[in-house]
Write a protein that holds these residues in place. Structure first.
Motif, PDB file in Angstrom:
ATOM      1  N   GLU A  84      -2.881   1.372  -5.668  1.00  0.00           N
ATOM      2  CA  GLU A  84      -3.739   0.972  -6.784  1.00  0.00           C
ATOM      3  C   GLU A  84      -2.939   0.185  -7.825  1.00  0.00           C
ATOM      4  O   GLU A  84      -3.425  -0.818  -8.369  1.00  0.00           O
ATOM      5  N   LEU A  85      -1.720   0.632  -8.105  1.00  0.00           N
ATOM      6  CA  LEU A  85      -0.870  -0.053  -9.074  1.00  0.00           C
ATOM      7  C   LEU A  85      -0.492  -1.445  -8.582  1.00  0.00           C
ATOM      8  O   LEU A  85      -0.543  -2.424  -9.345  1.00  0.00           O
ATOM      9  N   PHE A  86      -0.116  -1.564  -7.311  1.00  0.00           N
ATOM     10  CA  PHE A  86       0.261  -2.870  -6.770  1.00  0.00           C
ATOM     11  C   PHE A  86      -0.941  -3.821  -6.765  1.00  0.00           C
ATOM     12  O   PHE A  86      -0.780  -5.030  -6.932  1.00  0.00           O
ATOM     13  N   ASP A  87      -2.142  -3.268  -6.570  1.00  0.00           N
ATOM     14  CA  ASP A  87      -3.352  -4.087  -6.594  1.00  0.00           C
ATOM     15  C   ASP A  87      -3.581  -4.643  -7.997  1.00  0.00           C
ATOM     16  O   ASP A  87      -3.913  -5.818  -8.167  1.00  0.00           O
ATOM     17  N   VAL A 145     -13.068  -2.518   7.904  1.00  0.00           N
ATOM     18  CA  VAL A 145     -12.315  -3.287   6.922  1.00  0.00           C
ATOM     19  C   VAL A 145     -13.132  -3.502   5.657  1.00  0.00           C
ATOM     20  O   VAL A 145     -12.621  -3.376   4.535  1.00  0.00           O
ATOM     21  N   LEU A 146     -14.407  -3.793   5.816  1.00  0.00           N
ATOM     22  CA  LEU A 146     -15.231  -4.098   4.649  1.00  0.00           C
ATOM     23  C   LEU A 146     -15.474  -2.858   3.785  1.00  0.00           C
ATOM     24  O   LEU A 146     -15.439  -2.936   2.555  1.00  0.00           O
ATOM     25  N   GLU A 147     -15.682  -1.698   4.401  1.00  0.00           N
ATOM     26  CA  GLU A 147     -15.869  -0.494   3.595  1.00  0.00           C
ATOM     27  C   GLU A 147     -14.553  -0.019   2.976  1.00  0.00           C
ATOM     28  O   GLU A 147     -14.552   0.581   1.896  1.00  0.00           O
ATOM     29  N   LEU A 148     -13.449  -0.296   3.629  1.00  0.00           N
ATOM     30  CA  LEU A 148     -12.160   0.087   3.063  1.00  0.00           C
ATOM     31  C   LEU A 148     -11.843  -0.699   1.794  1.00  0.00           C
ATOM     32  O   LEU A 148     -10.976  -0.296   1.013  1.00  0.00           O
ATOM     33  N   MET A 149     -12.545  -1.815   1.571  1.00  0.00           N
ATOM     34  CA  MET A 149     -12.385  -2.526   0.298  1.00  0.00           C
ATOM     35  C   MET A 149     -12.794  -1.638  -0.867  1.00  0.00           C
ATOM     36  O   MET A 149     -12.296  -1.794  -1.980  1.00  0.00           O
ATOM     37  N   GLN A 150     -13.702  -0.704  -0.631  1.00  0.00           N
ATOM     38  CA  GLN A 150     -14.139   0.203  -1.679  1.00  0.00           C
ATOM     39  C   GLN A 150     -13.268   1.449  -1.748  1.00  0.00           C
ATOM     40  O   GLN A 150     -12.879   1.883  -2.821  1.00  0.00           O
ATOM     41  N   THR A 151     -12.970   2.036  -0.598  1.00  0.00           N
ATOM     42  CA  THR A 151     -12.253   3.306  -0.590  1.00  0.00           C
ATOM     43  C   THR A 151     -10.734   3.152  -0.650  1.00  0.00           C
ATOM     44  O   THR A 151     -10.040   4.053  -1.122  1.00  0.00           O
ATOM     45  N   HIS A 152     -10.208   2.016  -0.170  1.00  0.00           N
ATOM     46  CA  HIS A 152      -8.762   1.798  -0.120  1.00  0.00           C
ATOM     47  C   HIS A 152      -8.431   0.365  -0.550  1.00  0.00           C
ATOM     48  O   HIS A 152      -7.660  -0.323   0.112  1.00  0.00           O
ATOM     49  N   ARG A 153      -9.004  -0.070  -1.641  1.00  0.00           N
ATOM     50  CA  ARG A 153      -8.844  -1.474  -2.033  1.00  0.00           C
ATOM     51  C   ARG A 153      -7.367  -1.871  -2.165  1.00  0.00           C
ATOM     52  O   ARG A 153      -6.953  -2.944  -1.716  1.00  0.00           O
ATOM     53  N   GLY A 154      -6.572  -0.996  -2.802  1.00  0.00           N
ATOM     54  CA  GLY A 154      -5.160  -1.311  -2.961  1.00  0.00           C
ATOM     55  C   GLY A 154      -4.452  -1.445  -1.625  1.00  0.00           C
ATOM     56  O   GLY A 154      -3.632  -2.356  -1.423  1.00  0.00           O
ATOM     57  N   HIS A 155      -4.765  -0.550  -0.688  1.00  0.00           N
ATOM     58  CA  HIS A 155      -4.178  -0.628   0.643  1.00  0.00           C
ATOM     59  C   HIS A 155      -4.519  -1.958   1.304  1.00  0.00           C
ATOM     60  O   HIS A 155      -3.668  -2.582   1.952  1.00  0.00           O
ATOM     61  N   VAL A 156      -5.781  -2.380   1.165  1.00  0.00           N
ATOM     62  CA  VAL A 156      -6.227  -3.626   1.801  1.00  0.00           C
ATOM     63  C   VAL A 156      -5.420  -4.802   1.273  1.00  0.00           C
ATOM     64  O   VAL A 156      -4.880  -5.604   2.054  1.00  0.00           O
ATOM     65  N   ARG A 157      -5.320  -4.922  -0.046  1.00  0.00           N
ATOM     66  CA  ARG A 157      -4.590  -6.047  -0.629  1.00  0.00           C
ATOM     67  C   ARG A 157      -3.115  -6.020  -0.218  1.00  0.00           C
ATOM     68  O   ARG A 157      -2.548  -7.046   0.176  1.00  0.00           O
TER      69      ARG A 157
END
Length: 202
Positions: A26-29, A99-111
């Motif tokens: 989250e911080l890196f995002d 991938v698209l739902e992980l934008m909500q639950t793991h947004r920082g991980h995705v980026r």
């Protein structure tokens, strides 16, 4: 000085490491990987910096753990689908939903996963690349299976997999949580475009 939460002493080593990794993503995002420091992360987690180093020896090690969590999550979900022997069309839809739902639950991980793999140390970068290649190969195999049973027309399986990833993986750049469509709705529309294209049937 970080505020101590008395509940923290009840966390297991695995739980504490997961908390740190999630907070770091989250911080890196928000701040960018290059700009965020271990001091920033310790403050965000609410622990002293020396305590943070008890769990992770460096920011690069935390970065590698973010990548590991994300790709293992994708591989694990797809493995369960394969074991359930879902039809190829359904499996492909679920791949896109992941991938698209992980934008909500793991947004920082995705980026972090899509933008900061080059900052990984060499050994970790090679390990993550092998898992990326494994996931890509599994989706290509899925497209090949769909062509074999008549669900899909015959296309180059790897190019087909890359086309699917190309549609979904970039969505974090433009998707906003207040958008009119939920990630699952976007996935259904992308899936429909993959299966039917955008050419008029008339």
């Amino acid at each position: 000085m970080p505020t101590k939460d008395p509940r923290r002493r009840h966390l297991t080593l695995t739980e504490r490491r997961h908390e740190i990794v999630t907070t770091a993503a989250e911080l890196f995002d928000r701040s960018g990987y290059a700009n965020a420091t271990m001091d920033d992360l310790a403050q965000a987690v609410g622990i002293a910096k020396p305590t943070l180093y008890h769990y992770f020896g460096s920011k690069e090690e935390i970065l590698a753990s973010i990548h590991e969590e994300f790709i293992d999550l994708l591989l694990g979900r797809h493995r369960r689908r394969r074991q359930a022997q879902l039809p190829p069309e359904q499996q492909l839809l679920e791949v896109m939903i992941d991938v698209l739902e992980l934008m909500q639950t793991h947004r920082g991980h995705v980026r972090v996963f899509f933008e900061h793999h080059r900052e990984l140390p060499a050994a970790e970068r090679d390990s993550i690349r092998r898992k990326r290649d494994e996931y890509e190969a599994q989706v290509a195999e899925l497209i090949e299976q769909g062509a074999a049973d008549g669900s899909f027309r015959a296309v180059d399986p790897r190019l087909g997999a890359l086309a699917v990833f190309g549609m979904c993986n970039w969505a974090y750049q433009w998707y906003r949580s207040d958008a009119s469509l939920e990630p699952r709705q976007i996935a259904y529309q992308f899936w429909d475009m993959v299966l039917r294209g955008i050419r008029s049937s008339t």
